[in-house]
Design an enzyme around this catalytic site. Structure first.
Site, PDB file in Angstrom:
ATOM      1  N   LYS A   1      -3.281   4.155  -1.470  1.00 55.32           N
ATOM      2  CA  LYS A   1      -3.835   4.026  -0.115  1.00 55.32           C
ATOM      3  C   LYS A   1      -4.688   5.233   0.279  1.00 55.32           C
ATOM      4  O   LYS A   1      -5.785   5.078   0.817  1.00 55.32           O
ATOM      5  CB  LYS A   1      -2.696   3.872   0.911  1.00 55.32           C
ATOM      6  CG  LYS A   1      -2.081   2.495   0.920  1.00 55.32           C
ATOM      7  CD  LYS A   1      -1.072   2.356   2.049  1.00 55.32           C
ATOM      8  CE  LYS A   1      -0.536   0.927   2.102  1.00 55.32           C
ATOM      9  NZ  LYS A   1       0.460   0.732   3.155  1.00 55.32           N
TER      10      LYS A   1
ATOM     11  N   ALA B   1      -1.668   1.177   8.549  1.00 54.66           N
ATOM     12  CA  ALA B   1      -2.465   0.587   9.628  1.00 54.66           C
ATOM     13  C   ALA B   1      -2.952   1.662  10.603  1.00 54.66           C
ATOM     14  O   ALA B   1      -4.149   1.772  10.881  1.00 54.66           O
ATOM     15  CB  ALA B   1      -1.637  -0.467  10.352  1.00 54.66           C
TER      16      ALA B   1
ATOM     17  N   ASP C   1       6.016   5.137   9.245  1.00 58.75           N
ATOM     18  CA  ASP C   1       6.697   3.881   9.565  1.00 58.75           C
ATOM     19  C   ASP C   1       8.201   4.057   9.625  1.00 58.75           C
ATOM     20  O   ASP C   1       8.933   3.104   9.559  1.00 58.75           O
ATOM     21  CB  ASP C   1       6.341   2.808   8.523  1.00 58.75           C
ATOM     22  CG  ASP C   1       6.843   3.178   7.137  1.00 58.75           C
ATOM     23  OD1 ASP C   1       7.404   4.284   6.976  1.00 58.75           O
ATOM     24  OD2 ASP C   1       6.678   2.377   6.205  1.00 58.75           O
ATOM     25  N   ASN C   2       8.682   5.316   9.714  1.00 61.37           N
ATOM     26  CA  ASN C   2      10.131   5.492   9.828  1.00 61.37           C
ATOM     27  C   ASN C   2      10.446   6.752  10.622  1.00 61.37           C
ATOM     28  O   ASN C   2       9.652   7.692  10.676  1.00 61.37           O
ATOM     29  CB  ASN C   2      10.785   5.544   8.447  1.00 61.37           C
ATOM     30  CG  ASN C   2      10.377   6.781   7.685  1.00 61.37           C
ATOM     31  OD1 ASN C   2      11.021   7.814   7.795  1.00 61.37           O
ATOM     32  ND2 ASN C   2       9.288   6.700   6.919  1.00 61.37           N
TER      33      ASN C   2
ATOM     34  N   ARG D   1      -4.409  -5.841   8.430  1.00 59.84           N
ATOM     35  CA  ARG D   1      -4.622  -4.878   9.524  1.00 59.84           C
ATOM     36  C   ARG D   1      -5.067  -3.502   9.043  1.00 59.84           C
ATOM     37  O   ARG D   1      -5.559  -2.714   9.825  1.00 59.84           O
ATOM     38  CB  ARG D   1      -3.346  -4.755  10.369  1.00 59.84           C
ATOM     39  CG  ARG D   1      -2.190  -4.237   9.595  1.00 59.84           C
ATOM     40  CD  ARG D   1      -0.843  -4.522  10.220  1.00 59.84           C
ATOM     41  NE  ARG D   1       0.202  -3.938   9.385  1.00 59.84           N
ATOM     42  CZ  ARG D   1       0.593  -4.440   8.232  1.00 59.84           C
ATOM     43  NH1 ARG D   1       0.052  -5.554   7.765  1.00 59.84           N
ATOM     44  NH2 ARG D   1       1.529  -3.853   7.518  1.00 59.84           N
TER      45      ARG D   1
ATOM     46  N   CYS E   1      34.140  -7.393   9.650  1.00 61.36           N
ATOM     47  CA  CYS E   1      34.925  -8.638   9.616  1.00 61.36           C
ATOM     48  C   CYS E   1      34.083  -9.850  10.030  1.00 61.36           C
ATOM     49  O   CYS E   1      34.305 -10.950   9.536  1.00 61.36           O
ATOM     50  CB  CYS E   1      36.154  -8.516  10.512  1.00 61.36           C
ATOM     51  SG  CYS E   1      37.332  -7.372   9.801  1.00 61.36           S
TER      52      CYS E   1
ATOM     53  N   ASP F   1      -0.267   9.827   1.411  1.00 58.20           N
ATOM     54  CA  ASP F   1       0.493   8.578   1.467  1.00 58.20           C
ATOM     55  C   ASP F   1       0.863   8.241   0.034  1.00 58.20           C
ATOM     56  O   ASP F   1      -0.003   8.214  -0.836  1.00 58.20           O
ATOM     57  CB  ASP F   1      -0.350   7.452   2.069  1.00 58.20           C
ATOM     58  CG  ASP F   1       0.499   6.250   2.480  1.00 58.20           C
ATOM     59  OD1 ASP F   1       1.363   5.836   1.665  1.00 58.20           O
ATOM     60  OD2 ASP F   1       0.305   5.724   3.589  1.00 58.20           O
TER      61      ASP F   1
END
Length: 1056
Positions: A527, A478, A575-576, A514, A631, A503
């Site tokens: 992309k 995007a 994106d990270n 988008r 837990c 990419d």
């Protein structure tokens, strides 16, 4: 940077069939609202189904209700220059019922500097007619038509929202007053060079259903008092997060049951864990438990019409450092309209005479003001700059104002988020020369070229500089798509330069909402290549190369020293956080500017990293995200997030890890050796799973898969719950006498399987199909057939056992250090088949959330909701489950466009070589509130050794190869620092390899001191140095002459 809530979080970033564009175009075309697309997609309107595959990420921002309201709105956008087309693009991607684009003018050279759907061959043609088919391709669900006549009142009544760009003040008032009277939502958007303006009038009374778009908060209750203002105390696990004035309701309270399901009550916050509610004196006594949940209350807002708002304006401030500017620009913009009316054209770029005339007009307008619009003193320098650049047309400013305006259209349609009340002004004057140099009329005069709109602001020399830039764009999602559009429009790399975009992802349907350079026919293509081809259409002279590489240590042979040294800068569109931090380290090392940005729903941020000036992206870090205690997941869930995480772990533990381990066991001779080295009881657990996969759970037919799924259901939703209740019965008390099952611990109940229960069947269908997939067995979607098989499945009767240990807290779990049961390990090892005897190939399953036919989300939703039923937790639908389990980042085109507009304004500063910290702007925005915050970047922190100051951008440069061609030995390296820098090195490392330390054994030290540095590196790291490596990075620990430990920069040790 840390002020941005999403600063370091994982961040960002289609319709399958393509039809002819929904077009119709004439002097005045009727927008056909009963339009049904030819490809069988549902039409927008009340009865429309929302295409979750396409709108998935946007739905997480707006929600289904708002999307449905949007699908009933017909929108008119007038003016198809750069700003109009930007707004239209974002609104069409958003998914309104229909869009009509209007323009009475024809394409001129100056339009091409930001109108990305006009081409050189379109000059002289009507802008709306040319743009319409290209806009229509963006979203097959939204019919787009063009209108080239005047905006008559009869025509305006067809729309729910009207947006004017490129219009005179008289036209704004004529249309605005009509819309106000008729209850049509009205927006004015305007950009003039480096300035922007927005005005909203959403009628006398508008209802906002959700002012901020945040998830409603909830908290668990520990106490409620009986008082004239009852005080609610929440469990001290976490702060409640409420604010005074919020409304709440209650569930599951024992004792004071009058509050359960009550009408929303307004609260007053008393502290981080307490708040006051209504009079509780007449209620029953509180016993225990209860959950308090926030309720979003509709809010009424009233707007003034444009004429009354001109005189009595309310301003939304975009930059608090420019607090006085909105009032000044409010007068300035009226002066521009007056100038245009008088001369028939805007002020000539950088004309001193026109600047003076505009100032005179502004003074007259200010004197004539009677309301609050009157300013005490006009800022003459500001208004002259407005005159100088007002004929300009800049893609980044249009992207920013266009993103905001489109979000306001969505607010007008949906009542979701708080609108702008009512005027917003923006400027980016920092982009002009830092020295305050005044350009000449000649430098900024039109050249009849596509950059005329930009030359009007910056002059023609800047265009030459832009054309030579070499930029590396990391990511074509995007943010990447929006950056490429802006690059093409401003003329970046449109001469000798180049944009390299990488990419490794392919295009998916959900991207199309988008990532506007992609079309339905592009789904499954790469992309980077697709985006590169799309921007070439927008500006054929851009030099752009697409790569499919992931950035990281593995691709340093491609993105090597030569590559980075040839760059002028880097833009991240990732994106990270890990990839962002990696690129940040590379930019610091090669001393290249970095443009960093990200979005999360309506929130967005921009950070600019400038060598030797600012801190880097990695200089500040967010606190780690809170993880759910083990837990809680295993035995004591109390929220749907817990059951969804449990279901995700279950997916990995059933369909991925065991089969992966089993395949490694069969193919990798060192598997056993590696497994034995695992900590605690893990070696036995891994072998147990391999044993199950290869022997006990191995199916030979579809019937076996169904039987396995049915028995696993029994184990998880009945047997294990029975065992838990055997260990801790419902009425169990703790050592202090309090009920064990209270507070965050919800008492579960076992489920009984039934083939007539859809959820039970969903689970068996999904689990059996996934189990079958691993072993290459043909699955089935025949539910009736599975019901038949289930009638013959034998399910053993379960009796809870005594002596089973269940850990109540993670602390208890850690303390119970379980060790390897050697005899069990050997027993399992002996039972496992050898690779020779086991010929079947297993297929471990990687979780993929966006394919609705692969049973992955079917399994997650069923597994999570069944467990939620065990614990009486309200279930989540598939849409919400996908968001949480798939860790999806909500995203919307409006935020992306606006954020990237700001990024490209910073790019224009970098290209001009701006040197002052205060010229650059880090930005944060939340379009929902709306809120904007700009700040100058934080300076790179300074450190000192002796009297030498240094920052993260500094380093020691050491040439490893001496003039005679021989390389430095470790001894010579140590001596060099002692003699040249008066530093005694106590430790020296490269990456994770320790090359030297003062406490090394004498014999080892003696041997090392005589070796060349590169030889030591290859020896210690056991890796050869690649041919592409020109230099090594060494980290030092040093003492100064007084034997004090000092912090020093790293060493760049050049070897080639």
């Amino acid at each position: 940077m840390s002020s941005s809530p999403l600063s370091k979080k994982r961040r960002l970033s289609g319709t399958e069939t393509k039809t002819g564009s929904h077009c119709s175009s004439s002097n005045s075309v009727r927008t056909d609202l009963s339009h049904t697309p030819a490809n069988g997609m549902a039409k927008n309107g009340n009865d429309a189904e929302i295409d979750e595959g396409l709108y998935s990420r946007q739905l997480y921002v707006l929600g289904h209700e708002a999307m449905k309201r949007m699908q009933n709105s017909n929108v008119l956008i007038s003016g198809m220059r750069g700003l109009g087309v930007e707004i239209a693009k974002n609104v069409i991607l958003g998914g309104v019922r229909s869009v009509t684009v209007h323009d009475e003018g024809v394409a001129e050279w100056r339009d091409l500097s930001s109108q990305f759907y006009l081409r050189e061959e379109d000059l002289g043609k009507n802008r709306a007619e040319v743009s319409q088919p290209r806009l229509a391709e963006l979203n097959n669900y939204v019919p787009v038509s063009s209108h080239t006549g005047t905006l008559s009142e009869d025509f305006l009544t067809r729309f729910q929202v009207v947006v004017l760009t490129e219009s005179s003040l008289e036209e704004q008032q004529r249309v605005g007053e009509f819309c106000h009277d008729k209850g049509i939502k009205f927006i004015v958007a305007d950009t003039r060079g480096l300035f922007g303006q927005l005005f909203c009038d959403f009628s006398d009374e508008m209802i906002v259903y959700d002012t901020n778009g945040e998830q409603p908060l909830s908290a668990m209750i520990s106490m409620i008092t009986k008082d004239s203002q009852g005080v609610v105390t929440c469990l001290d696990e976490a702060r409640h997060g409420f604010e005074s004035g919020d409304f709440v309701t209650f569930t599951e309270i024992q004792g004071m049951t009058e509050l359960n399901g009550c009408k929303p009550i307004e609260i007053k916050v008393l502290g981080p864990y307490t708040f006051g509610i209504c009079d509780t004196t007449g209620f029953s006594d509180y016993v225990r438990g209860g959950i308090v949940s926030q309720v979003k209350m509709p809010k009424k807002i009233s707007f003034k019409s444009i004429s009354s708002s001109l005189a009595e304006p309310e301003f939304m401030v975009t930059d608090f450092a420019k607090f006085e500017r909105p009032g000044q620009l409010h007068i300035g913009y009226q002066a521009l309209h007056a100038f245009q009316k008088k001369h028939g054209h805007p002020p000539v770029p950088w004309s001193q005479a026109d600047g003076e005339e505009l100032l005179t007009l502004a003074k007259e307008i200010n004197c004539a003001q009677t309301g609050s619009a009157k300013v005490e003193e006009l800022d003459e320098a500001l208004l002259k700059k407005l005159s100088y650049v007002s004929a300009g047309d800049l893609a980044p400013v249009n992207a920013f104002i266009g993103g905001l305006a489109a979000q306001e259209v969505m607010k007008a349609c949906t009542g979701k988020f708080m609108p702008i009340v009512q005027w917003l002004y923006f400027d980016a004057l920092e982009c002009l020369s830092e020295e305050g140099a005044v350009l000449t009329e000649e430098e900024c005069a039109p050249r009849n070229c596509r950059y005329d709109g930009q030359i009007a602001v910056f002059g023609s020399k800047m265009q030459d500089t832009l054309a030579k830039q070499r930029y590396f764009l990391v990511g074509a999602g995007a943010i990447g798509c929006e950056l490429l559009k802006n690059f093409a429009m401003i003329g970046l790399a449109c001469g000798e330069g180049e944009v390299i975009v990488t990419d490794m992802d392919t295009i998916e349907k959900s991207n199309l909402n988008r990532q506007f350079l992609f079309r339905p026919a592009d789904v499954t293509k790469m992309k980077s290549d697709t985006a590169a081809a799309a921007v070439k259409q927008m500006n054929p002279s851009i030099k752009i190369t697409g790569h499919q590489n992931r950035v990281g240590p593995d691709t340093e042979r491609v993105y090597d020293d030569d590559f980075f040294e040839s760059l002028d800068g880097v833009a991240n569109a990732l994106d990270n956080v890990d990839a962002r931090m990696y690129m940040d380290r590379r930019c610091v090392y090669y001393r290249k500017p970095l443009l960093e940005s990200g979005t999360l729903g309506t929130k967005g941020n921009v950070q600019v990293v400038i060598p030797f000036l600012t801190e880097s992206y990695s200089s500040s870090q967010d606190p780690p995200e809170k993880s759910i205690p083990i837990c809680t997941l295993k035995n004591f869930p109390n929220a749907i997030e817990h059951t969804l995480q449990w279901a995700r772990d279950e997916f990995e533990g059933l369909f991925k890890q065991p089969s992966e381990n089993a395949m490694q066991y069969l193919t990798d001779p060192k598997f056993m050796e590696r497994t034995l080295k695992l900590p605690g009881a893990q070696p036995v657990e891994v072998l147990e799973a391999v044993h199950k996969t290869l022997i006990t759970d191995r199916p030979h037919s579809w019937v076996d898969c169904v039987a396995w799924a049915r028995n696993h259901w029994q184990c998880q939703y009945n047997n294990n719950i029975q065992q838990l209740l055997h260990n801790f019965p419902p009425n169990q008390l703790t050592s202090s006498g309090a009920p064990f099952w209270s507070g965050p611990k919800r008492c579960p109940h076992p489920l009984e399987f039934s083939t007539s229960n859809d959820l039970h069947m969903d689970y068996v269908m999904a689990a059996a199909n996934l189990h079958a997939q691993i072993y290459g067995i043909q699955g089935s979607t025949d539910r009736a057939g599975v019901v038949k098989i289930l009638q013959d499945v034998k399910v053993p009767v379960f009796t809870p056992r005594s002596g089973v240990k269940i850990h109540v807290s993670d602390q208890e779990l850690q303390n119970s250090n379980s060790s390897v049961d050697d005899s069990r390990f050997e027993e399992l090892k002996a039972q496992l088949p050898t690779a020779e005897t086991f010929k079947i190939k297993l297929c471990p399953i990687d979780f993929e959330k966006d394919d609705d036919t692969n049973f992955h989300m079917d399994f997650i939703v069923a597994a999570s909701n069944l467990r939620a039923e065990n614990y009486d937790i309200p279930p989540a639908d598939r849409h919400k489950s996908k968001l949480i389990a798939g860790k999806i980042i909500p995203a919307i085109a409006t935020t992306t466009a606006a954020v990237v507009g700001l990024v490209c304004l910073e790019l224009l500063k970098i290209v001009q070589g701006h040197k002052k910290l205060e010229t650059y702007k880090n930005g944060f925005m939340n379009l929902a509130l709306p809120f904007f915050g700009f700040s100058e970047p934080i300076a790179a922190p300074k450190h000192k050794y002796y009297e030498i100051e240094w920052s993260l951008w500094d380093r020691f440069e050491v040439t490893g190869v001496q003039p005679n061609g021989e390389e430095m030995t470790l001894q010579q390296f140590l001596d060099y620092f002692k003699n040249e820098h008066k530093l005694e090195i106590t430790m020296l490392s490269q990456g994770v390899s320790m090359l030297y330390s003062f406490f090394m054994p004498a014999a080892k030290l003696k041997e090392r001191l005589a070796l060349p540095m590169t030889e030591i590196v290859t020896k210690v790291s056991k890796k050869r140095l690649g041919k592409h490596v020109k230099a090594l990075v060494f980290e030092l620990c040093c003492n100064d002459l007084t034997e004090e430990d000092v912090e020093v920069p790293y060493v760049r040790y050049t070897i080639r």
